[in-house]
Design a protein around this motif. Sequence first.
Motif, PDB file in Angstrom:
ATOM      1  N   THR A   1      35.123  59.211  67.031  1.00 27.86           N
ATOM      2  CA  THR A   1      34.180  59.151  65.922  1.00 27.86           C
ATOM      3  C   THR A   1      34.933  59.078  64.607  1.00 27.86           C
ATOM      4  O   THR A   1      34.581  58.307  63.717  1.00 27.86           O
ATOM      5  N   ASP A   2      35.971  59.911  64.511  1.00 22.32           N
ATOM      6  CA  ASP A   2      36.763  59.872  63.283  1.00 22.32           C
ATOM      7  C   ASP A   2      37.359  58.507  63.065  1.00 22.32           C
ATOM      8  O   ASP A   2      37.369  57.985  61.954  1.00 22.32           O
ATOM      9  N   LEU A   3      37.879  57.928  64.157  1.00 22.61           N
ATOM     10  CA  LEU A   3      38.458  56.594  64.050  1.00 22.61           C
ATOM     11  C   LEU A   3      37.422  55.633  63.486  1.00 22.61           C
ATOM     12  O   LEU A   3      37.696  54.831  62.600  1.00 22.61           O
ATOM     13  N   LEU A   4      36.198  55.759  64.008  1.00 24.35           N
ATOM     14  CA  LEU A   4      35.169  54.837  63.574  1.00 24.35           C
ATOM     15  C   LEU A   4      34.791  55.081  62.116  1.00 24.35           C
ATOM     16  O   LEU A   4      34.772  54.159  61.303  1.00 24.35           O
ATOM     17  N   THR A   5      34.505  56.340  61.787  1.00 30.01           N
ATOM     18  CA  THR A   5      33.957  56.592  60.454  1.00 30.01           C
ATOM     19  C   THR A   5      35.015  56.619  59.359  1.00 30.01           C
ATOM     20  O   THR A   5      34.742  56.355  58.213  1.00 30.01           O
ATOM     21  N   ASP A   6      36.235  56.996  59.713  1.00 33.00           N
ATOM     22  CA  ASP A   6      37.260  57.076  58.671  1.00 33.00           C
ATOM     23  C   ASP A   6      38.259  55.935  58.708  1.00 33.00           C
ATOM     24  O   ASP A   6      39.019  55.748  57.777  1.00 33.00           O
ATOM     25  N   GLY A   7      38.286  55.221  59.794  1.00 31.21           N
ATOM     26  CA  GLY A   7      39.244  54.134  59.896  1.00 31.21           C
ATOM     27  C   GLY A   7      38.576  52.776  59.859  1.00 31.21           C
ATOM     28  O   GLY A   7      38.758  51.977  58.938  1.00 31.21           O
ATOM     29  N   VAL A   8      37.726  52.548  60.892  1.00 25.52           N
ATOM     30  CA  VAL A   8      37.176  51.202  61.047  1.00 25.52           C
ATOM     31  C   VAL A   8      36.168  50.863  59.958  1.00 25.52           C
ATOM     32  O   VAL A   8      36.273  49.816  59.305  1.00 25.52           O
ATOM     33  N   ILE A   9      35.188  51.762  59.749  1.00 24.79           N
ATOM     34  CA  ILE A   9      34.126  51.417  58.791  1.00 24.79           C
ATOM     35  C   ILE A   9      34.677  51.221  57.378  1.00 24.79           C
ATOM     36  O   ILE A   9      34.390  50.209  56.732  1.00 24.79           O
ATOM     37  N   PRO A  10      35.480  52.174  56.875  1.00 25.41           N
ATOM     38  CA  PRO A  10      36.049  51.918  55.547  1.00 25.41           C
ATOM     39  C   PRO A  10      36.924  50.674  55.540  1.00 25.41           C
ATOM     40  O   PRO A  10      36.984  49.958  54.537  1.00 25.41           O
ATOM     41  N   GLY A  11      37.598  50.420  56.660  1.00 26.32           N
ATOM     42  CA  GLY A  11      38.443  49.244  56.739  1.00 26.32           C
ATOM     43  C   GLY A  11      37.628  47.967  56.556  1.00 26.32           C
ATOM     44  O   GLY A  11      37.961  47.096  55.751  1.00 26.32           O
ATOM     45  N   ILE A  12      36.563  47.877  57.336  1.00 28.11           N
ATOM     46  CA  ILE A  12      35.713  46.691  57.220  1.00 28.11           C
ATOM     47  C   ILE A  12      35.105  46.628  55.825  1.00 28.11           C
ATOM     48  O   ILE A  12      35.065  45.574  55.177  1.00 28.11           O
ATOM     49  N   GLY A  13      34.650  47.803  55.332  1.00 27.29           N
ATOM     50  CA  GLY A  13      34.072  47.843  53.991  1.00 27.29           C
ATOM     51  C   GLY A  13      35.049  47.336  52.951  1.00 27.29           C
ATOM     52  O   GLY A  13      34.682  46.628  52.012  1.00 27.29           O
ATOM     53  N   GLY A  14      36.347  47.686  53.153  1.00 29.98           N
ATOM     54  CA  GLY A  14      37.368  47.248  52.216  1.00 29.98           C
ATOM     55  C   GLY A  14      37.519  45.745  52.153  1.00 29.98           C
ATOM     56  O   GLY A  14      37.984  45.188  51.165  1.00 29.98           O
ATOM     57  N   VAL A  15      37.149  45.056  53.220  1.00 27.89           N
ATOM     58  CA  VAL A  15      37.211  43.595  53.223  1.00 27.89           C
ATOM     59  C   VAL A  15      35.937  43.013  52.624  1.00 27.89           C
ATOM     60  O   VAL A  15      35.965  42.154  51.748  1.00 27.89           O
TER      61      VAL A  15
END
Lengths: 704, 105
Positions: free
Chosen positions: A331-345
């Motif tokens: 969950t952390d990976l998803l909410t703190d890694g992937v989602i912000p990552g995609i958002g950053g693009v």
Amino acid sequence: MVSKKNIKVALIGNPNTGKTSIFNQLTGLNQKVGNYPGVTVDKKEGISKLSEQQTATITDLPGTYSINPTSLDESIVLKTLLDAKDKDAPDVILVVADAENLKRNLLLFSQIKDLQIPTLLVINMADQMQRKGISIDIKALEKELNTNIVLVSARKKDGIKEVKSAIIDCFIASKTTPMCSVNHKIDEAYFNKLKEVSSNYSLYELWLMVTQSSFPASISKEEKEKLLAFNSDTSKVKKYQHKETIYRYQKINEILKKTYTVDTSKATDLRSRLDRIFTHKIFGYVLFFGILLLIFQSIFDWATLPMDLIDTLFAEISSYLKDTLPEGVLTDLLTDGVIPGIGGVIIFIPQIAILFLFIAILEETGYMSRVVFLMDKIMRRFGMNGKSIIPLISGTACAIPAIMATRNISSWKERLITILVTPFTTCSARLPVYAIIIALIIPNKKIAGFLSLQGLTLLLLYALGFATAILAAYILQKTLKIKSRSFFVVEMPNYKLPSVKNVVFDVIEKTKAFVLGAGKIILALSIVLWFLASNGPGSFKDIEKNIVESTIDQQISAAEIEQKIASVKLEKSYIGIMGKAIEPAIEPLGYDWKIGIAIITSFAAREVFIGTLATIYSVGSNDEDVATIKQKMASEVHPETGEKRFNFPVGMSLLVFYAFAMQCMATLAIVKRETKTWKWPLIQLFGMGTLAYISAFIVYQILS
Amino acid sequence: MFRIILIWYLCNPLFPQKAGIVLFIKKEITFLSTIASLQIGETGTISEGALDEIPLKLLEMGCLPGAEVQLVQIAPLKDPLYICVNGSHLAIRKETAACIEIIKS
């Protein structure tokens, strides 16, 4: 033959003939951009429904004036057409011409016809013919060229249906007689010997293999060697190419004399009237800079709202997932890694799309050629080409599509220099960093009553980026030992109103290229960074427990405890350790280990700077509330001097560092792709990094 | 005939040249120049002998011997040149233009 379900069609023609409009009309939204094997040129394909039973795959080849290539883009045309045995080779070639420049367009047509592949001629801009006093005897022309002709007005969607049925007819009829038998006029003996080399290819194909030293995959070794022998006397071959072109035009002139008339009294000449303004000594430049100013202003005005919306949206998604999904690493990976990552693009899309919108409009109207005309001499002084101005301008949105746009520069040295210096221009990733630091260190005052000091600083930073690009180009020009002949021929097309459809499609295509190209890398890196930031050696896993225990008696809210945990975790994580490790190196620049961490993480992508600072200063990780980050940054205090951490010298030093450092993995990836080696991206990384370090050092030492 | 005598007169070292006569003669005799020497709005015809010096790409765009070429505009800084040749509107660099011989009309 008739039972074939899908016809492969190649679309070819001069630039500015409206070829793209025809492609868009034929394929609608069924387009995709792929890659040609082995070359970094985009392959544009689409599916078109020709009739109830018949579909076609249409490939939009890069625009070219002749099958003899002078740039990377144009060499694709040759490669695609030369191998008729290749499984991807076209069944039908559609040559697009425009009514006004028919004579020149027919040169390419005559070359294509000589390849002896079924060919169809489409004459576009038919609606303009009357206004320009042009009249064409289509029936007679069809007979002279031995080809079916369709008159089209792509803008008005006239004639597209006829094109579709003509493609089917062309495929069925499969007429393949060459148009110009120029060989006997140039040197009969030479060409007869050439024809004997192979019966698998037409004479013109063999001639192209000789002149271009480009061979299809299906050719045998002996045939190839024999052909190479024909090219031993290069000056003779060159002479024959010149003669071939002359004879082609002679034939074209003969044909047009009988079938094409222009009543010049009817022609209106908007072009020369507009050109007098746009290419004027002084006014031309004034107008150009005015347009640039307009573009930048619009980007800032229009992009802010969508960007804020996207920011909020991703923050909401992240916190929603955090609340609903079970606790754990994934969950952390998803909410703190992937989602912000995609958002950053995704957050970049508004700015990039708006910039591409303006560039597409300028290109569609024909104004870009005038810009290239105005800028060529200046650009050349710095080792670049007039066409380099377009990547340099696009670089202010994002360097990735800008670097891809250098493909139409024929000279390798000019292209390389443009690729290497474009990242110096202030891209949109630097903006959030600039914005927050300027807000911290520059007072919100106005000078002369209306010029905001903060806005002025931003403008200066833009100018700095541009000036550095130019200076770097100048130095590279003198130091790079690459021999290359620079050639410059640019057509000045007629001015026309931009077609909405074309512009929209172009923007979508370029934005997709950015999102998919840069996006993958930014996302991957965000995940890596998340991992490095949320894991650490040794007693890392006990941090949470320790903090909870130690604050159990204190009157602190649960939210504050969480923030404290996040902050300590960051400090003790792998990234925190790295930041502490480089602290001695960055202290002379005025930075501490916290800023050090942020700089390390931004080497992946600049905009990550803000997110990292947010975590370090323990703002809640879901909430990139810039006002709170600013407050926290403003209240940070230097442990030894007791003064503000983010004071004027430190801020300026940071600005300068971010202006020069190469902090974008995606750019490095694109540069590697375009230059086909790791040498240049690495030189960029270390060269720009060194420049950034030294400049930031000097700035800090002088100001403090 | 008159021209031949005149040229003999001018080129013969026995006769000192008078600048004024030479200027007058120059106006009479058509002489070869290049695209680079055109003034804005002037036209010329590309000479037959220029074929070898014209780059292939320009030939392909219509810049052929015998074709009419007009200088439309010069960029600030005197380079590139915006020309109209054989119906095509092109911009070429001065160094390229200087290689293409024309006969001024």
